[in-house]
Design an enzyme around this catalytic site. Sequence first.
Site, PDB file in Angstrom:
ATOM      1  N   GLU A  50       0.809  -1.220   0.000  1.00 22.86           N
ATOM      2  CA  GLU A  50       0.000   0.000   0.000  1.00 22.86           C
ATOM      3  C   GLU A  50       0.847   1.277   0.000  1.00 22.86           C
ATOM      4  OE1 GLU A  50      -2.588  -3.259   1.729  1.00 22.86           O
ATOM      5  OE2 GLU A  50      -0.501  -2.593   1.998  1.00 22.86           O
ATOM      6  N   PHE A 112     -12.123  -7.032  13.510  1.00 23.76           N
ATOM      7  CA  PHE A 112     -11.018  -7.514  12.684  1.00 23.76           C
ATOM      8  C   PHE A 112     -10.626  -6.452  11.661  1.00 23.76           C
ATOM      9  CE2 PHE A 112      -9.644  -9.814   8.772  1.00 23.76           C
ATOM     10  CZ  PHE A 112      -8.431 -10.288   9.273  1.00 23.76           C
ATOM     11  N   GLN A 113      -9.349  -6.113  11.636  1.00 23.36           N
ATOM     12  CA  GLN A 113      -8.765  -5.114  10.735  1.00 23.36           C
ATOM     13  C   GLN A 113      -9.402  -3.738  10.897  1.00 23.36           C
ATOM     14  OE1 GLN A 113      -8.555  -6.795   6.702  1.00 23.36           O
ATOM     15  NE2 GLN A 113      -6.541  -7.642   7.219  1.00 23.36           N
ATOM     16  N   LYS A 162     -17.672  -0.289   5.538  1.00 21.73           N
ATOM     17  CA  LYS A 162     -18.053  -1.320   4.567  1.00 21.73           C
ATOM     18  C   LYS A 162     -19.561  -1.336   4.291  1.00 21.73           C
ATOM     19  CE  LYS A 162     -17.572  -6.281   3.613  1.00 21.73           C
ATOM     20  NZ  LYS A 162     -17.204  -6.075   2.206  1.00 21.73           N
ATOM     21  N   MET A 479      24.460   8.134   3.023  1.00 25.12           N
ATOM     22  CA  MET A 479      24.412   9.450   3.656  1.00 25.12           C
ATOM     23  C   MET A 479      24.655   9.348   5.158  1.00 25.12           C
ATOM     24  SD  MET A 479      24.221  12.635   3.047  1.00 25.12           S
ATOM     25  CE  MET A 479      23.327  13.072   1.558  1.00 25.12           C
TER      26      MET A 479
END
Length: 565
Positions: A50, A112-113, A162, A479
Amino acid sequence: MELLSGAEILMRMLKEEGVNTIFGYPGGAVLDLYDALTKTKFKHILVRHEQGAVHAADAYARVTGKVGTCIVTSGPGATNAVTGIATAYADSIPIVVVTGQVSANLIGNDAFQEVDIVGITRPCTKHNYLVKDIKDLAKIIKEAFYIAQSGRPGPVLIDIPKNLMTEKTSFSIPKSVKLASYNPTYEPNIKQIAKAVELIKKAKKPIIFSGGGVILSKASKELTKFAKKTGIPVTSSLMGLGAFSGTESLWLGMIGMHGTYRANMSAIECDLMIAIGVRFDDRVTGRIDDFAKGAKKIHIDIDPTSIRKNVSVDIPIVGDCRATLKKLNELIESKEKEVPKDLKEKRKEWLDKIANWKKTKPLQYKQKDTIKPQYVIESLYKLTKGDAIITTEVGQNQMWAAQFYNFKQPNHFVTSGGLGTMGFGLPAAIGAQVAFPKATVIDIAGDGSIQMNIQEMATAIQHKLPVKIVILNNGYLGMVRQWQELFYGKRYSHTEMNITPDFVKLAEAFGAVGLRAEKKEDVNRVLKEGLSNNKTTIMDFVVEKEEGVYPMVPAGKPISNMLLV
């Protein structure tokens, strides 16, 4: 009125906002959105992480000037996107990120999630929404796109539960956006413009300091006209590279921690600094009380909170950079005959001094038998003639690209400036290549940074994107190693990459082309071969292991205190 589901409303509104490309990664909470996608003509780019989706959407926005769009699922999908959102926020890039959320009745129940992505992203979005009523969805989407691209641009997040994706409501396209508390100022105050012109007329040693705001407002032509009309030299922040051509005689180079000697000294000794679309961040100013302390300062920015935030200015001008430069050019042209006759001679002395700085202390490096990373960038510039879109990772590779590739036009240098996000370059190259399929798009990378999002090689292959990856492979987190060399007694604490992949074999494993150069004489051959094919290609350049980026200003020092080669 039509009766549409939330998922269908989202698709219709994205089309209404001119979206044709979506970057994303499906998951349980956005299954209904992805099902609705099958009934549309949107181009969807399936990424492998993502973070990659948001970086790709970000780069798509940078090179096109449009709003980038991506869709990710709830929970870990949303949190994986946060680094990309923060990157876009730091650089003022307009993107809209749609996240799935658990059903409204489950919010707050540790479902969940489930994660409070609105709360998490509040500090790194321009605005965000949790949609609570299906009837508000169309209006919210229209507002989101308006907010993302108006005023000082930035990312906007829309979190959709949802259950709202399947609920239906009557749909009509909102005709306009009305936000009582949000009214960006585009047109500058003409009295402030007049004051600025008076200062410009009198200045003997003026410089223009341009930033990312010039590119975001599409003001490159106006900036170039202004500089040439007044004969004032131009320097730029990292984010402003390309707004003024690096091939122009008035170009000073980049300013700041790794800026050119002439740019930094010009900022120290100027008597007028015209700052356009800049933030005066610490990487530019060094020690603030020594930064252009003898100069009058004009600061032009659409965001009033950026003016006087870090540096005191004499003439603040709130307005769009393009609109303001147009007004400045008009007023300067109308008052041209009033400019003192001796001004050109005074400024000639200033320009001669700058030319001497350029001649006596140019960007340079000591050539050896090994491959110098600067030489790779110089060779790349000569072969592409400066016409490629360059993305970068973050670190030494980024600074060498900024120093040794002369950017001739805006929207061709895509880099993470404010946040400095390692792993940005490859997904950014994908986003740029999707936007311009026929362009040469090159990610200049380090061997450490490229591994942050190397999985996006699969995205490039799946979508047949011929991005080129130039790896400056020194076997270190370069760096950080350079800072340890200079300021920590060369104690290289966990910066050596003892195990790195064989990038040629890795490329081949993904189905890409892999090439390697280990000697200086191989550099041009590998670049020519890599650039001439129409495939995703990794070019691995084994460069000098302990090469540093110079000039360099130590942290907390004035920008006149430069460490040179």
